[in-house]
Every structure is written in structure tokens, then in C-alpha cells.
Design an enzyme around this catalytic site. Structure first.
Site, PDB file in Angstrom:
ATOM      1  N   HIS A   1     -64.163  -5.391  88.406  1.00  0.00           N
ATOM      2  CA  HIS A   1     -65.772  -5.573  88.466  1.00  0.00           C
ATOM      3  C   HIS A   1     -66.155  -6.051  89.770  1.00  0.00           C
ATOM      4  O   HIS A   1     -65.144  -6.536  90.647  1.00  0.00           O
ATOM      5  CB  HIS A   1     -66.379  -6.552  87.242  1.00  0.00           C
ATOM      6  CG  HIS A   1     -65.841  -7.976  87.397  1.00  0.00           C
ATOM      7  ND1 HIS A   1     -64.630  -8.384  87.227  1.00  0.00           N
ATOM      8  CD2 HIS A   1     -66.766  -8.882  87.686  1.00  0.00           C
ATOM      9  CE1 HIS A   1     -64.432  -9.599  87.447  1.00  0.00           C
ATOM     10  NE2 HIS A   1     -65.848 -10.357  87.505  1.00  0.00           N
TER      11      HIS A   1
ATOM     12  N   ASP B   1     -65.187 -13.012  93.418  1.00  0.00           N
ATOM     13  CA  ASP B   1     -63.984 -13.569  93.518  1.00  0.00           C
ATOM     14  C   ASP B   1     -63.005 -12.481  93.060  1.00  0.00           C
ATOM     15  O   ASP B   1     -61.594 -12.968  93.053  1.00  0.00           O
ATOM     16  CB  ASP B   1     -64.023 -14.569  92.633  1.00  0.00           C
ATOM     17  CG  ASP B   1     -64.297 -14.339  90.950  1.00  0.00           C
ATOM     18  OD1 ASP B   1     -65.284 -13.567  91.096  1.00  0.00           O
ATOM     19  OD2 ASP B   1     -63.917 -15.253  90.096  1.00  0.00           O
TER      20      ASP B   1
ATOM     21  N   HIS C   1     -68.307  -8.374  79.796  1.00  0.00           N
ATOM     22  CA  HIS C   1     -68.705  -9.448  80.863  1.00  0.00           C
ATOM     23  C   HIS C   1     -70.170  -9.101  81.092  1.00  0.00           C
ATOM     24  O   HIS C   1     -70.823  -8.174  80.634  1.00  0.00           O
ATOM     25  CB  HIS C   1     -67.896  -9.087  81.933  1.00  0.00           C
ATOM     26  CG  HIS C   1     -67.762 -10.273  83.057  1.00  0.00           C
ATOM     27  ND1 HIS C   1     -67.999 -11.568  82.490  1.00  0.00           N
ATOM     28  CD2 HIS C   1     -67.863 -10.384  84.285  1.00  0.00           C
ATOM     29  CE1 HIS C   1     -67.747 -12.459  83.507  1.00  0.00           C
ATOM     30  NE2 HIS C   1     -67.917 -11.717  84.589  1.00  0.00           N
TER      31      HIS C   1
END
Length: 302
Positions: free
Chosen positions: A61, A65, A138
């Protein structure tokens, strides 16, 4: 053989003792990297993984990070004299994200191909590996990946001989190729037994527990899941931020009948993930607390 390296185990931001979560897999000279956050090329070098050999980068995604290290890694690959094309795959919108990131890496000595994968897309082939994406839950679109190395059935010598197939063609049939000789066509199914168990690794981070993880990760040799928080009292926080705690990952591994669970993607608030090892192993005994640079090689069972 499938060689794995958990390059980093951190979530949100890199720490002096913990690089951001990333997985490196190599099989028969082809290498795959899943996720590439800030400093991933340094973590790869520290772990002894050759970034020059990476042919495919899969992104889960678009949180920083997990993708912000792409430009630096590609530049490092170029400086290592790579000239072969590199494919980057990820959720819809990947082209737009990369067009921004690649502004700082405008000249590379190799082509970069981009593949946007839909909800559940056609598997990507990389040498002997088959990579299948699947949806996660998410705050933004996110996907996990299952990596499989299929294994053909055993070569049946007596069948090959009874069909009078020339010996020089046997290796081609074993590789799954259809061959012809003296006007006759021979297919692998004629001389191979039932398919044998291959190798399977499943990777899912930045998600709530969803059935797709157990479905696509079923009977994985290694199931790699996030453990954002170790404390049970942080379950509500995990739900709010669409992450998982250690115990939820362990229950998923049990549900998937995985052989082994690796936990990764630890919150910066977790100083020592091993503090929760005993508790999580009560749920799923074969749980491994991930460490940066941790490696394992998987081989076919004879």
C-alpha cells in the site's frame, strides 16, 4: 529452494536498531522484494541481500513506511550496474505515486515497468515463483501476497518407456513442456504423477484480521503477519488504526493451518518484541518473533 530474508521489522518509522518492514525472496536467480520503505537499500546491504538481482518489487500500500524508499533503491541498483528491467507491482494508483517518487531518479540504466494489480489479479510469474495478491483491510487500499513454487508430479519412468518416448525428451516433459517425436505428440500428463506439494509463503501487514489471510495463506510453510502491538489492552487502538496485535496474528496462523508464523511490523512503542513471545506461543506454538536480517531457506520435501 526458496531463500527468505526478513530485511526489516519496523512499522511507521525506522529506528536505530530496527529497519522498516520488508521481505526479500530469492529463487533460482530471481529475487522479489515486498515493500520498500525509507532506507531499505541500507537494510538489504546489511543483511547481505543483493539488490542488483531484484526483478520484481511488490508494494502492499502507499503509506510512506512501505514505499518511500523506492527511488533510493532503484538508484542503488543502477549504481550496481544493473541493466535488466525491473517491474513494480501494487494497488491501483501505483503509476501516479511512482511518477512523483521517481522525479528524483529520472535517469536509470534500466527500464521500470509498472503493474497495477486489481482486487485479486492474475498471478505474476517470476522464474519458478507465482505471486498472487489478495485484499486486506486497512485505512487505504492494501494487499497481501502469496508466493508459491509449484512442484510437478514424479516422473514415471515405466510410462515413458512404454510410450517409447526418446530419453532426450524426458527432461522437457519433466519441466512441463509438450514435445513431439516421429510424428507423435507427448504431454507432461502422460508421464507425470499427481502434483506434489510445493513451497508457499504468505505475507500480510497493515491490516485487521480478515478471512482472505487464512484463505490465501492456507498451509503456508511460513505465514508472515504484522504484530503492531503486543499488549492485549491495545486491541481497541489496533482496531481504530486498522492493525493487528500479536494474539490476533497467532489465531490467524492457527486458522490457516500454517507451519510457521513470523511476526513483524512492530510499533516503535515496542522496545522488545520478545517480551510477548511466551504468551503468543500459547496460541500458536510455532511463532517466531521477527528480527532484522532473519533468514531461512525452504526446500522441497523428498
Amino acid at each position: 529452494m526458496l531463500d527468505l530474508c526478513l530485511v526489516g521489522t519496523g512499522g511507521m518509522l525506522p529506528l536505530p536498531s530496527r529497519f522498516l518492514t520488508s521481505l526479500y525472496i530469492k529463487c533460482q536467480g530471481h529475487a522479489l522484494l515486498i515493500d520498500c520503505g525509507e532506507g531499505t537499500q541500507i537494510a538489504l546491504r546489511k543483511a547481505g541481500c543483493s539488490f542488483k538481482s531484484i526483478d520484481l518489487i511488490c508494494i502492499t500500500h502507499f503509506h510512506a513506511d512501505h514505499i518511500s524508499g523506492i527511488a533510493g533503491l532503484l538508484l542503488s541498483m543502477g549504481n550496481a550496474d544493473r541493466t535488466e528491467p525491473v517491474t513494480i507491482a501494487g494497488p491501483n494508483g501505483l503509476c501516479r505515486i511512482l511518477s512523483g517518487l521517481m522525479v528524483i531518479a529520472p535517469e536509470l540504466p534500466f527500464e521500470v515497468y509498472v503493474r497495477e494489480t486489481g482486487h485479486i489479479d492474475t498471478p505474476i510469474s517470476l522464474g519458478a515463483m507465482k505471486i498472487q495478491n489478495f485484499p486486506l483491510e486497512h485505512r487505504i487500499p492494501c494487499q497481501g501476497y502469496t508466493i508459491e513454487v509449484p512442484r510437478a508430479g514424479q516422473f514415471l519412468l515405466e510410462k515413458a518407456q512404454s510410450l517409447h518416448i526418446p530419453m532426450q525428451l524426458w527432461s522437457h516433459l519433466q519441466k512441463g513442456e509438450t514435445v513431439s517425436a516421429a510424428g507423435n505428440q507427448f504431454t507432461p500428463e502422460m508421464v507425470l504423477g499427481p502434483a506434489r506439494k510445493g513451497l508457499k509463503v504468505t505475507y500480510a501487514t497493515d491490516t485487521r484480521p480478515v478471512d482472505a489471510i487464512a484463505e490465501y495463506g492456507r498451509e503456508s510453510d511460513i505465514l508472515i503477519l504484522e504484530g503492531m502491538y503486543g499488549e492485549e489492552e491495545k486491541l481497541e487502538k489496533a482496531k481504530e488504526r486498522t492493525h493487528m496485535i500479536f494474539s490476533e496474528a497467532a489465531h490467524l496462523a492457527e486458522q490457516a493451518a500454517a507451519k510457521e508464523l513470523w511476526l513483524t511490523h512492530f510499533s516503535p512503542s515496542i522496545a522488545d518484541p520478545f517480551e510477548y513471545k511466551t504468551a503468543v506461543q500459547k496460541i500458536f506454538p510455532n511463532t517466531v518473533i521477527g528480527e532484522d536480517g532473519m533468514k531461512k531457506s525452504l526446500k522441497f520435501v523428498l
